[in-house]
Design a protein around this motif. Sequence first.
Motif, mmCIF file in Angstrom:
data_model
loop_
_atom_site.group_PDB
_atom_site.id
_atom_site.type_symbol
_atom_site.label_atom_id
_atom_site.label_comp_id
_atom_site.label_asym_id
_atom_site.label_seq_id
_atom_site.Cartn_x
_atom_site.Cartn_y
_atom_site.Cartn_z
ATOM 1 N N ASN A 36 46.330 41.876 48.796
ATOM 2 C CA ASN A 36 46.488 40.429 48.958
ATOM 3 C C ASN A 36 46.176 40.017 50.392
ATOM 4 O O ASN A 36 45.575 38.975 50.627
ATOM 5 N N THR A 80 47.100 32.611 40.270
ATOM 6 C CA THR A 80 46.091 33.213 41.138
ATOM 7 C C THR A 80 45.171 32.127 41.650
ATOM 8 O O THR A 80 44.879 31.161 40.946
ATOM 9 N N SER A 81 44.778 32.268 42.880
ATOM 10 C CA SER A 81 43.818 31.323 43.440
ATOM 11 C C SER A 81 42.413 31.879 43.298
ATOM 12 O O SER A 81 41.461 31.309 43.766
ATOM 13 N N LYS A 82 42.310 33.053 42.639
ATOM 14 C CA LYS A 82 41.047 33.784 42.713
ATOM 15 C C LYS A 82 40.122 33.610 41.514
ATOM 16 O O LYS A 82 38.925 33.783 41.636
ATOM 17 N N GLY A 99 46.682 37.755 39.031
ATOM 18 C CA GLY A 99 47.783 36.865 39.338
ATOM 19 C C GLY A 99 49.097 37.353 38.801
ATOM 20 O O GLY A 99 49.983 36.584 38.435
HETATM 21 P P1 ADP Z 1 46.190 38.015 42.548
HETATM 22 O O1 ADP Z 1 46.012 38.744 43.814
HETATM 23 O O2 ADP Z 1 45.781 38.803 41.355
HETATM 24 O O3 ADP Z 1 45.634 36.628 42.570
HETATM 25 P P2 ADP Z 1 48.946 38.128 43.228
HETATM 26 O O4 ADP Z 1 50.174 38.053 42.391
HETATM 27 O O5 ADP Z 1 48.723 39.362 43.975
HETATM 28 O O6 ADP Z 1 47.733 37.828 42.292
HETATM 29 O O7 ADP Z 1 48.955 36.911 44.203
HETATM 30 C C1 ADP Z 1 49.049 35.600 43.703
HETATM 31 C C2 ADP Z 1 48.438 34.570 44.639
HETATM 32 O O8 ADP Z 1 49.241 34.452 45.797
HETATM 33 C C3 ADP Z 1 47.067 34.955 45.152
HETATM 34 O O9 ADP Z 1 46.049 34.564 44.280
HETATM 35 C C4 ADP Z 1 47.012 34.226 46.488
HETATM 36 O O10 ADP Z 1 46.588 32.906 46.302
HETATM 37 C C5 ADP Z 1 48.453 34.187 46.932
HETATM 38 N N1 ADP Z 1 48.753 35.228 47.935
HETATM 39 C C6 ADP Z 1 49.377 36.429 47.702
HETATM 40 N N2 ADP Z 1 49.497 37.133 48.852
HETATM 41 C C7 ADP Z 1 48.953 36.389 49.827
HETATM 42 C C8 ADP Z 1 48.757 36.570 51.251
HETATM 43 N N3 ADP Z 1 49.165 37.695 51.880
HETATM 44 N N4 ADP Z 1 48.161 35.585 51.937
HETATM 45 C C9 ADP Z 1 47.744 34.440 51.310
HETATM 46 N N5 ADP Z 1 47.871 34.223 49.981
HETATM 47 C C10 ADP Z 1 48.472 35.182 49.247
#
Ligand code: ADP
Length: 604
Positions: A36, A80-82, A99
């Motif tokens: 992340n 998820t923002s991805k 996410g």
């Molecule tokens: P994913 O990585 O599959 O999108 P995660 O549960 O790992 O899902 O994270 C969820 C969302 O939280 C990410 O899509 C991101 O937008 C945000 N996020 C998580 N960790 C960070 C970080 N260290 N810095 C900025 N945004 C983060």
Amino acid sequence: MQTSKIKLLPDHIANQIAAGEVVQRPASVVKELLENALDAGASEIKLIVKDGGKTLIQVIDNGTGMNPIDARMSLERHATSKIATADDLFAIQTKGFRGEALASIVAVSHLELKTRTETEELGTLIKAEGSKIIVQEPVSTPKGTVISVKNLFYNIPARRKFLKSVQVEMKHVNDEFLRVALAHPEISFSLIHNGNIVYQLPVANTLQRINAIFGGKMKNKLIPIEEQTPYIKITGYIGRPDSAKLKRGEQFFFVNKRFIKSPYLHHALMSAYEGLIREKSYPPYFIFLEIDPQHIDINIHPTKTEVKFDDEPTVYSILKVAAKHSLGQFNLSPSIDFDRKPDLEIPYHQTKSSPKLPSIEVDPDFNPFEVDFSNSKDFSIGHFEKKTAFFDTMMNETEEISSGIKDTENSLLGFKGIENITGFQFLNKYIVSPFQEKLLIIHQQRAHEFILFHKFLENNSSLNHNGQTLTFPIELEFQKKEIDLLKTLETKLENAGFKLEFGEDIVLVTAIPSLQSKMNIPEFFEDLLHKLNLNAPTEIQPEEQIALLLAKKGAIKTGQKLEQNSVDVLLKDLFNFESFMFTPDNKKIVYSLTDPEIQNQLNK
Ligand code: ADP
Ligand code: MG
């Protein structure tokens, strides 16, 4: 009144279940948090752990951070923002995309999140316990994100108990950290365990990063590998032939900067070393593959360490050719200057077009434990004169029982020197064989256990060097006292065909006895340690215990169909013993019928 049986699981339960998939141990949390931080574009990432991550895992990054709404959202499932559409799945450039990591982690821990974006003055603090938000408030914090995960599995005692020692968990944490750090030399990383700096890695190029991690000597062992085709690009370093070691540990494949495990690619690379290194030794390698995300499927594994290429044979072939080329260059000028910048190396352009399949056939399903029983050649054993105390006791009991019950059975002793042995299998369970004036009905599984037991006990014949070296050694984790016990048994295990290498709390199994049936190696060692703990050593000698377990695990089973030649060999091997009435654990092997007995039945 009708009630519906189907209910939606409350979120916190669904999250806990999903956590089982994503979060296996502290190292899984480390991997997700580091990824992340990478996805957030950080240039500096710090990992702080306590007690191998069991008490605390903290990742500090200077990436984009999150605004208060995103911070809150990030802990929700499928937040998820991805990716936004299913199509995005096929063009993933980020590490995460499901996410579910944070949602899974927060479900099984005490989580604290501090984060701030560049444009905000104040950041956000969130505290959560097992998916429940306890605190959300503004906080003063640097740009970027700090996530602290405490007391992993605090609410699932069974899983918490399942965690290994601090040392073992830390080794896994360390592995995950290195995999990420190796793939991202342009980012500075540090790892701190229980207040001690384990790694402090400044921004570097790949070779410098490898050296910073594995020590300066490593660079003298490596040669560059480089290849580019329209389908895939390969860069990195592979070990000089003389750097190969019997132990694995410094072998890394990355696909689009993501560490992957791939026996298939490993095989491709090893085939390039054929004839250059000792069999079953492993050179270090650090290989980076870059490929259009459209050509791979990273979705097949929940923790994403496996990747499927849409054209695997091509990847195999290109990698092999590239490695051969590197090794060839090295052979021509072994004094190559390794400090030269990799970009100055003259690239190799032979395989720009679609490459031909290598002549080697690879069976990705090959399982070293499954040996085809129909190959009955290994089935044959020699004579065994040696008897141990255990065996003597067993035979004495045998004779007592047999003389007490039936005279005829005593005459089953002394079958040596029989030439024409015949028999047939009955019900895939027994072997029926006439012998002298008798008809024998032999329990095939017990007979084979008996034969194997003696085969493994015989520790000074050439038979015992029939271990089968594993293409992929098996790593087993043990407690310190278990390791100590196994060390005392090393020669005995070697005599049976094993080869072991000992780490502090890890044993690497590099060879196993050749057996006809497949054997679960981790289970064998667990059973062995269990048995040795139960029995006072004077009762059953450890070597007998090893032989007995191997015999039980390796013997043909009831229900197994045997080829005629296997039947013959089994009988021949069995009849070579002076007596073969009972298995080592005292089960009857043979039932015999004499003519008077048969007559008696017929005249009833
Ligand atoms: P994913 O990585 O599959 O999108 P995660 O549960 O790992 O899902 O994270 C969820 C969302 O939280 C990410 O899509 C991101 O937008 C945000 N996020 C998580 N960790 C960070 C970080 N260290 N810095 C900025 N945004 C983060
Ligand atoms: Mg993620």
